[in-house]
Design an enzyme around this catalytic site. Structure first.
Site, PDB file in Angstrom:
ATOM      1  N   ASN A  14      44.042  52.790  52.349  1.00 58.31           N
ATOM      2  CA  ASN A  14      43.374  51.643  51.957  1.00 58.31           C
ATOM      3  C   ASN A  14      43.150  51.788  50.356  1.00 58.31           C
ATOM      4  O   ASN A  14      42.297  52.403  50.009  1.00 58.31           O
ATOM      5  CB  ASN A  14      41.908  51.208  52.473  1.00 58.31           C
ATOM      6  CG  ASN A  14      41.411  49.965  51.858  1.00 58.31           C
ATOM      7  OD1 ASN A  14      42.113  49.392  51.033  1.00 58.31           O
ATOM      8  ND2 ASN A  14      40.157  49.624  51.745  1.00 58.31           N
ATOM      9  N   LYS A  16      42.629  49.704  47.981  1.00 55.96           N
ATOM     10  CA  LYS A  16      41.696  48.860  47.368  1.00 55.96           C
ATOM     11  C   LYS A  16      42.460  48.175  45.947  1.00 55.96           C
ATOM     12  O   LYS A  16      43.705  48.329  45.953  1.00 55.96           O
ATOM     13  CB  LYS A  16      40.522  49.471  46.921  1.00 55.96           C
ATOM     14  CG  LYS A  16      39.865  50.214  48.206  1.00 55.96           C
ATOM     15  CD  LYS A  16      38.501  50.624  48.026  1.00 55.96           C
ATOM     16  CE  LYS A  16      38.203  51.164  49.659  1.00 55.96           C
ATOM     17  NZ  LYS A  16      36.760  51.803  49.457  1.00 55.96           N
ATOM     18  N   HIS A 102      36.737  43.793  55.978  1.00 60.79           N
ATOM     19  CA  HIS A 102      36.226  45.183  55.230  1.00 60.79           C
ATOM     20  C   HIS A 102      34.901  44.809  54.327  1.00 60.79           C
ATOM     21  O   HIS A 102      34.614  43.695  53.868  1.00 60.79           O
ATOM     22  CB  HIS A 102      37.155  45.663  53.876  1.00 60.79           C
ATOM     23  CG  HIS A 102      36.768  47.014  53.657  1.00 60.79           C
ATOM     24  ND1 HIS A 102      35.925  46.968  52.566  1.00 60.79           N
ATOM     25  CD2 HIS A 102      37.225  48.393  53.681  1.00 60.79           C
ATOM     26  CE1 HIS A 102      35.721  48.362  52.365  1.00 60.79           C
ATOM     27  NE2 HIS A 102      36.778  48.939  52.929  1.00 60.79           N
ATOM     28  N   GLU A 104      33.457  45.527  51.682  1.00 57.07           N
ATOM     29  CA  GLU A 104      33.628  45.205  50.282  1.00 57.07           C
ATOM     30  C   GLU A 104      33.937  43.524  50.375  1.00 57.07           C
ATOM     31  O   GLU A 104      33.349  42.802  49.505  1.00 57.07           O
ATOM     32  CB  GLU A 104      34.514  45.987  49.372  1.00 57.07           C
ATOM     33  CG  GLU A 104      34.233  47.280  49.533  1.00 57.07           C
ATOM     34  CD  GLU A 104      35.019  48.443  49.073  1.00 57.07           C
ATOM     35  OE1 GLU A 104      36.231  48.124  48.837  1.00 57.07           O
ATOM     36  OE2 GLU A 104      34.650  49.596  49.019  1.00 57.07           O
ATOM     37  N   GLU A 178      33.354  51.679  59.792  1.00 57.93           N
ATOM     38  CA  GLU A 178      33.032  52.219  58.366  1.00 57.93           C
ATOM     39  C   GLU A 178      31.513  51.990  57.970  1.00 57.93           C
ATOM     40  O   GLU A 178      31.167  51.061  57.625  1.00 57.93           O
ATOM     41  CB  GLU A 178      34.048  51.427  57.415  1.00 57.93           C
ATOM     42  CG  GLU A 178      35.451  51.702  57.691  1.00 57.93           C
ATOM     43  CD  GLU A 178      36.283  51.453  56.354  1.00 57.93           C
ATOM     44  OE1 GLU A 178      36.861  52.299  56.046  1.00 57.93           O
ATOM     45  OE2 GLU A 178      36.364  50.576  55.770  1.00 57.93           O
ATOM     46  N   GLY A 184      32.858  55.601  49.921  1.00 60.54           N
ATOM     47  CA  GLY A 184      33.073  56.076  48.389  1.00 60.54           C
ATOM     48  C   GLY A 184      31.812  56.827  47.912  1.00 60.54           C
ATOM     49  O   GLY A 184      31.786  56.851  46.667  1.00 60.54           O
ATOM     50  N   SER A 223      34.571  58.031  53.271  1.00 57.83           N
ATOM     51  CA  SER A 223      34.553  59.227  52.541  1.00 57.83           C
ATOM     52  C   SER A 223      35.566  60.508  53.536  1.00 57.83           C
ATOM     53  O   SER A 223      35.135  61.419  53.611  1.00 57.83           O
ATOM     54  CB  SER A 223      33.208  60.115  52.129  1.00 57.83           C
ATOM     55  OG  SER A 223      32.829  59.108  51.363  1.00 57.83           O
TER      56      SER A 223
HETATM   57  P1  PGA Z   1      36.465  55.830  51.168  1.00 56.11           P
HETATM   58  O1  PGA Z   1      36.712  54.253  51.416  1.00 56.11           O
HETATM   59  O2  PGA Z   1      37.465  56.715  52.063  1.00 56.11           O
HETATM   60  O3  PGA Z   1      36.998  55.953  49.676  1.00 56.11           O
HETATM   61  O4  PGA Z   1      34.978  56.183  51.331  1.00 56.11           O
HETATM   62  C1  PGA Z   1      37.133  53.775  52.813  1.00 56.11           C
HETATM   63  C2  PGA Z   1      37.307  52.610  52.813  1.00 56.11           C
HETATM   64  O5  PGA Z   1      36.315  51.876  52.201  1.00 56.11           O
HETATM   65  O6  PGA Z   1      38.032  51.882  53.558  1.00 56.11           O
END
Ligand code: PGA
Length: 266
Positions: A14, A16, A102, A104, A178, A184, A223
Site C-alpha cells: 500500500n 499511500k 482503510h 486512514e 490492521e 506507521g 509496521s
Molecule cells: P505501515 O502501513 O506498514 O506503514 O504500518 C500499513 C497500512 O496502513 O496499510
C-alpha cells in the site's frame, strides 16, 4: 505456529500518497524483474499505488503480480461527481483489486459502514477484488482482547451483507487486519496476538457465511516489514501482509516477499 502449506499467501504493498508515477513505474519494473527471477511458490504480490500510477503499472502486471487501487468511489458510474474515481474506471485501467475501508480513509474521510457498503457493491460490480481493512484503535485494544475482537467483528458485518447479495464477491475478497495503533508506528502486536485476531476473523466468517477456513484470506498489516514478516506469515491464519512503509523501496519490499516465500518453503 505450523502454517498450513495450503493457505493462500499475499504480499500487498500500500503505497499511500508516496512516489511519483515515474518513480512508481521504475520500482514496479524492478520488483517485477526480481519476482520473475524467484520461485514465487504460490505467493501473490499486489501493488496498490495512487490512481495516476495505475494504467502504466497495470501494463506490467501478470498473474501473481497484480495492481490495484487504494480506494474507489461509492457513486454509481457514470455521473456528475467531480473528483471521484469509479470502480469501472479502475477495472478498465487494468486494476484487479481495490482497498475498501482503510483506517486512514475511515478517519480522514469519515467513511462509515453505509459508505463502505456502497463502495463494496461498486467494486464487486466492476469485477474488482476487494481488500477490506479492519482493526481496532489503541484505546480499544487497551480495553482487552475481547473488546478488540468485538470491535473488529462489527466492522465485518458489511462484508456479510455484500457476500449474501453478490456471488461474485466469493473468492474475490481479502481482509486486512490492521490494528490502528500499529500503522506507521513501529509498534506491532505479538505474532500470537495477530494470530488470535486473524483466527477470530476467519472463524467469524466460517460461522456467518458458512464457509471453510481461508475462504476469505486474512492479511496482517501495521509496521509489518522484512524483519518481522516471517513471524506473522507463519501463523496459521495469517495469509500474508498489507505493507505500507516497507513497500516503498525495492529491497525492503523484497525482504517481505522473501519472508512469504520462506513460509511457503521456497
Ligand atoms: P505501515 O502501513 O506498514 O506503514 O504500518 C500499513 C497500512 O496502513 O496499510
Amino acid at each position: 505456529m505450523g502454517a498450513s502449506n495450503t493457505k493462500p499467501l499475499f504480499v500487498a504493498g500500500n503505497w499511500k500518497m508516496h512516489l511519483l508515477p515515474s518513480e512508481g513505474l521504475n520500482l514496479t519494473r524492478e520488483l517485477k524483474a526480481a519476482c520473475l527471477e524467484r520461485d514465487m511458490k504460490g505467493v501473490r504480490v499486489v501493488l496498490l499505488p495512487p490512481f495516476p500510477h495505475i494504467p502504466a503499472m497495470a501494463m506490467l502486471s501478470h498473474e501473481g503480480f497484480e495492481v490495484g487501487a487504494q480506494d474507489c468511489s461509492e457513486r454509481l458510474y457514470p455521473g456528475a461527481y467531480t473528483g471521484e474515481v469509479s470502480a469501472p474506471m479502475l477495472a478498465d485501467c487494468g486494476a484487479k483489486w481495490v482497498i475498501v475501508g482503510h483506517s486512514e480513509r475511515r478517519e480522514h474521510h469519515q467513511e462509515y459502514e453505509s459508505t463502505l457498503e456502497r463502495k463494496l457493491r461498486e467494486a464487486v460490480k466492476a469485477g474488482l477484488g476487494v481488500i477490506y481493512c479492519c482493526g481496532e484503535s489503541g484505546p480499544t485494544r487497551n480495553c482487552g482482547d475481547e473488546a478488540a475482537k468485538q470491535f473488529v467483528m462489527k466492522q465485518l458485518e458489511v462484508v456479510k451483507v455484500i457476500w449474501h447479495e453478490m456471488d461474485s464477491l466469493h473468492g474475490n475478497i481479502l481482509v486486512a487486519y490492521e490494528p490502528i495503533w500499529a500503522i506507521g508506528t513501529g509498534k506491532v502486536p505479538t505474532p500470537e496476538q495477530a494470530q488470535d485476531m486473524c483466527a477470530a476473523i476467519d472463524g467469524w466468517f466460517q460461522d456467518a457465511l458458512g464457509v471453510k477456513e481461508y475462504a476469505i484470506p486474512v492479511l496482517y498489516g501495521g509496521s509489518c516489514k522484512g524483519d518481522n514478516a516471517a513471524q506473522f506469515f507463519s501463523q496459521r491464519n495469517v495469509c500474508g501482509g498489507l505493507i505500507g512503509g516497507a513497500s516503498l523501496k525495492r529491497d525492503d519490499f523484497l525482504q517481505v516477499v522473501d519472508a512469504a516465500r520462506g513460509v511457503k518453503g521456497a
